[in-house]
Design a protein around this motif. Structure first.
Motif, short mmCIF file in Angstrom:
data_model
loop_
_atom_site.label_atom_id
_atom_site.label_comp_id
_atom_site.label_asym_id
_atom_site.label_seq_id
_atom_site.Cartn_x
_atom_site.Cartn_y
_atom_site.Cartn_z
N UNK A 208 28.62 -44.75 17.45
CA UNK A 208 29.40 -43.52 17.41
C UNK A 208 28.67 -42.42 16.64
N UNK A 209 28.02 -42.79 15.54
CA UNK A 209 27.26 -41.80 14.78
C UNK A 209 26.14 -41.20 15.63
N UNK A 210 25.44 -42.06 16.38
CA UNK A 210 24.37 -41.56 17.24
C UNK A 210 24.92 -40.64 18.33
N UNK A 211 26.06 -41.04 18.92
CA UNK A 211 26.64 -40.22 19.98
C UNK A 211 27.14 -38.88 19.44
N UNK A 212 27.71 -38.88 18.23
CA UNK A 212 28.13 -37.62 17.63
C UNK A 212 26.94 -36.72 17.32
N UNK A 213 25.83 -37.34 16.89
CA UNK A 213 24.62 -36.55 16.66
C UNK A 213 24.16 -35.88 17.94
N UNK A 214 24.19 -36.65 19.04
CA UNK A 214 23.80 -36.07 20.32
C UNK A 214 24.72 -34.94 20.74
N UNK A 215 26.02 -35.10 20.47
CA UNK A 215 26.97 -34.05 20.83
C UNK A 215 26.72 -32.77 20.04
N UNK A 216 26.42 -32.92 18.74
CA UNK A 216 26.15 -31.74 17.91
C UNK A 216 24.89 -31.03 18.39
N UNK A 217 23.85 -31.82 18.71
CA UNK A 217 22.61 -31.22 19.22
C UNK A 217 22.88 -30.46 20.51
N UNK A 218 23.70 -31.08 21.40
CA UNK A 218 24.00 -30.41 22.67
C UNK A 218 24.76 -29.11 22.44
N UNK A 219 25.71 -29.11 21.50
CA UNK A 219 26.47 -27.91 21.23
C UNK A 219 25.58 -26.80 20.68
N UNK A 220 24.69 -27.15 19.76
CA UNK A 220 23.78 -26.14 19.22
C UNK A 220 22.83 -25.62 20.31
N UNK A 221 22.43 -26.51 21.21
CA UNK A 221 21.55 -26.08 22.31
C UNK A 221 22.26 -25.07 23.19
N UNK A 222 23.56 -25.31 23.46
CA UNK A 222 24.32 -24.37 24.26
C UNK A 222 24.43 -23.01 23.56
N UNK A 223 24.63 -23.03 22.26
CA UNK A 223 24.73 -21.76 21.53
C UNK A 223 23.42 -20.98 21.59
N UNK A 224 22.29 -21.68 21.45
CA UNK A 224 21.01 -21.00 21.56
C UNK A 224 20.81 -20.45 22.97
N UNK A 225 21.29 -21.20 23.96
CA UNK A 225 21.20 -20.70 25.33
C UNK A 225 22.00 -19.42 25.51
N UNK A 226 23.17 -19.35 24.86
CA UNK A 226 23.97 -18.13 24.95
C UNK A 226 23.23 -16.93 24.33
N UNK A 227 22.63 -17.17 23.17
CA UNK A 227 21.88 -16.08 22.55
C UNK A 227 20.72 -15.62 23.43
N UNK A 228 20.04 -16.56 24.08
CA UNK A 228 18.95 -16.21 24.98
C UNK A 228 19.45 -15.36 26.14
N UNK A 229 20.62 -15.75 26.71
CA UNK A 229 21.17 -14.98 27.81
C UNK A 229 21.56 -13.57 27.35
N UNK A 230 22.06 -13.47 26.13
CA UNK A 230 22.41 -12.15 25.61
C UNK A 230 21.17 -11.28 25.49
N UNK A 231 20.06 -11.84 25.05
CA UNK A 231 18.81 -11.08 24.96
C UNK A 231 18.36 -10.62 26.34
#
Length: 635
Positions: A208-231
């Motif tokens: 579960x800890x590993x899966x939560x780590x993956x989920x957090x990484x995915x969420x941060x990746x999505x946020x960076x993608x949003x910032x890239x699209x805004x640029x």
């Protein structure tokens, strides 16, 4: 010519790599957990067979010994009946004993041949058995030849009494010895199962800890993608403004506009993909977390060692932290996807504030803080659950960031408005951090790589709920002196005509019905096993089923069901709503039910008005679940 050039090509590749890494952290541990559970199932089969063999052998020894003793006792009673009545029918038990006693004695010797103690106990049974049967035969013969008086004189001598007592004592010794063997074997098997369960729970927690780590990484990746699209969108708008000033470059302007449109659509697709991803992952994350939480509650009831109990308590706190993080992430996902629809109605603020006071008074006391709640008699028109969530997050932050002093929750009327304030004497907020406190994963004064108390999602959820309810949030703060958060609502001119109060049982009213029969419908084997173990430790009788068809079979076998506990999402498209509807047709509309779900659809909300139904969200803590079971059974 002004053209829009793609931004962040290498960044896009890096984000894809991050996304694949996150998916690997989620999928690979999950597959490993499934493989581990499969191995456990295969390895437990021989042990189960051995256990069945040992228990069956014990029952065979006990049954044979009891049959031998019963045959001799029946023979003696039959002889007395014959002497008193003279009817030959009473001799049938005697003739049966003469036939079967030697065979039963041989069978008993064979079954106990591998046990020296039982072999010694049985060794001397042959002589008293033969003596008893011979005495019965001689008495019957004397009755036939010399009459009742002569036979009675033989019986009154009690010559067979010592032999019969010897037989009964030795048979009782054999039964006692075999019973002790059976208890000792079962205790060893139970101890082995507990060790394996602890190992499985630790493995599940790591996954579960590993899966939560993956989920957090995915969420941060999505946020960076949003910032890239805004640029990208900003670059396209710059190109459009330049092309409007240069009419001869209309072709390049159209091209830039097309790129901007595609970039905006890509950003929307990314947002929708994030929502689908979190919605899909939520069920897979909730199920093992639910199993671990219930197993922890079971072990805390079974373990008596203080160090082990302390370790389980710390583990329960870790499970609670993971549950809070998962729920916060899913709340943000639902708010962004528009999955939460407000249900406004007239609400007395006194009830909302009283509920929060009860929830946070113990928490504040544990930190040495003074909690002040100042209520009022005003009514507002809003969604009470969402309003309470806003205030709960503000109260939680106030207590978390206040080391000494007080936290005050008060309602101040300023017609036609009412302001609900949360004021603390905590660390306060610097002016340059005011714009950051509503962002996800941001915490004041907490470095990104340090131990966190919370995850910085509370105010982010508050900001979205305030917008959803069209309310106003005001913030006043001074670094080092404290903060004040105020939510403004419009008062209602009239109170509701009738308020329905839910009956809450007083302390001690709930009676634990240890004989209650509970039917558990859950398709996930780990959650099903953990729930059954927890309920059985409390003394409840538990029947299990993985589907509606199996549940119907269980109630046909044993229709006396006191409580139904069912998951909402079952296999093959079945739902807990279907299970409740069908079983109530079979057992009656008053069947008490607990529905465990993470779903927020209207189908679940409609059930909330059922007085015999309680809905609980995953993952539920063991203590909260058991309290709900007791209160519903006692209702």
């Amino acid at each position: 010519m002004i053209a829009v050039t793609p931004l962040g090509k290498s960044s896009s590749s890096a984000e894809r790599w991050r996304l694949w890494t996150a998916l690997a952290l989620i999928v690979v541990p999950f597959i490993g957990l499934i493989a581990l559970q499969g191995y456990r199932v295969l390895s437990e089969a021989p042990r189960a067979a051995l256990s069945q063999q040992l228990v069956s052998h014990a029952f065979d020894v006990i049954l044979t010994a009891q049959s031998l003793r019963g045959a001799l006792q029946d023979a003696e009673r039959g002889q007395r009946g014959y002497l008193l009545t003279g009817q030959s029918a009473y001799l049938e038990p005697y003739h049966t004993a003469v036939r079967v006693a030697p065979a039963l004695l041989r069978q008993l010797k064979e079954l106990t041949a591998d046990d020296p103690d039982e072999k010694r106990q049985i060794a001397g049974l042959g002589t008293p058995i033969d003596a008893t049967l011979e005495e019965l035969r001689r008495t019957i013969q004397v009755y036939r030849t010399s009459g009742f008086a002569a036979a009675r004189s033989i019986v009154e001598t009690n010559t067979d009494l010592d032999a019969m007592r010897t037989i009964e004592v030795r048979i009782d010794e054999v039964i006692d010895t075999e019973s002790r063997h059976r208890v000792r074997r079962m205790a060893a098997l139970v101890a082995q199962e507990r060790t394996e369960d602890r190992t499985a729970m630790a493995s599940a927690l790591l996954v579960l800890l590993l899966m939560l780590s993956g989920l957090i990484i995915a969420l941060r990746s999505f946020r960076k993608g949003q910032r890239l699209q805004w640029e990208i969108q900003q670059r396209a708008e710059d190109a459009a403004r330049a092309n409007r000033r240069l009419e001869e470059r209309n072709a390049e302007l159209a091209h830039a506009s097309e790129l901007a449109r595609e970039a905006k659509e890509e950003a929307r697709r990314a947002e929708r993909a994030k929502g689908r991803f979190l919605a899909t992952a939520s069920h897979d994350l909730r199920q093992p977390l639910q199993a671990v939480s219930l197993l922890n509650g079971t072990l805390r009831r079974m373990v008596t060692d203080p160090q082990m109990a302390d370790a389980l308590r710390q583990q329960d706190e870790s499970i609670g932290s993971m549950s809070h993080l998962l729920n916060a992430l899913l709340d943000i996902s639902k708010l962004e996807a528009g999955a939460i629809e407000p249900e406004p109605r007239v609400v007395p603020l006194s009830r909302v504030l009283a509920s929060l006071e009860q929830e946070f008074r113990g928490i504040a006391r544990s930190k040495g803080l003074e909690l002040q709640v100042i209520s009022c008699e005003a009514y507002v028109h809003t969604d009470p659950a969402l309003l309470e969530q806003i205030l709960r997050n503000l109260m939680s932050n106030a207590i978390k960031y206040t080391r000494a002093g007080s936290v005050r929750l008060r309602a101040v009327t300023d017609s036609p408005w009412v302001d609900i304030e949360v004021v603390d004497t905590g660390i306060g907020i610097a002016a340059d951090q005011m714009q950051l406190i509503g962002e996800e994963f941001y915490q004041i004064g907490v470095p990104s790589n340090s131990t966190r108390e919370g995850y910085g999602l509370g105010l982010s959820i508050v900001r979205r709920l305030i917008k959803l309810l069209a309310l106003e949030l005001r913030i006043r703060s001074q670094a080092g002196k404290g903060s004040a958060f105020s939510v403004r609502l419009r008062q209602c001119t009239e109170a509701p005509a009738l308020e329905l109060q839910r009956a809450v049982p007083a302390d001690g009213d709930e009676q634990r019905d240890v004989n209650a029969s509970i039917l558990l419908v859950e398709d996930d084997p780990d959650v099903r096993k953990a729930t059954r173990m927890l309920l059985r430790t409390e003394g409840y009788e538990v029947m299990i089923a993985a589907s509606l068809a199996e549940a119907l079979e269980r109630i046909r076998e044993s229709p006396g069901v006191d409580l139904l506990v069912t998951d909402f999402h079952l296999a093959a498209g079945e739902t807990g709503v279907q299970v409740i509807s069908r079983l109530r047709k079979e057992l009656g509309a008053a069947l008490k039910t607990i529905l465990i779900t993470g779903d927020t659809s209207s189908a679940v909300k409609d059930l909330a008005h059922d007085p015999n139904l309680r809905i609980v969200s995953k993952p539920v803590q063991a203590e909260a679940f058991l309290d709900l079971v007791r209160s519903l059974l006692a209702a």
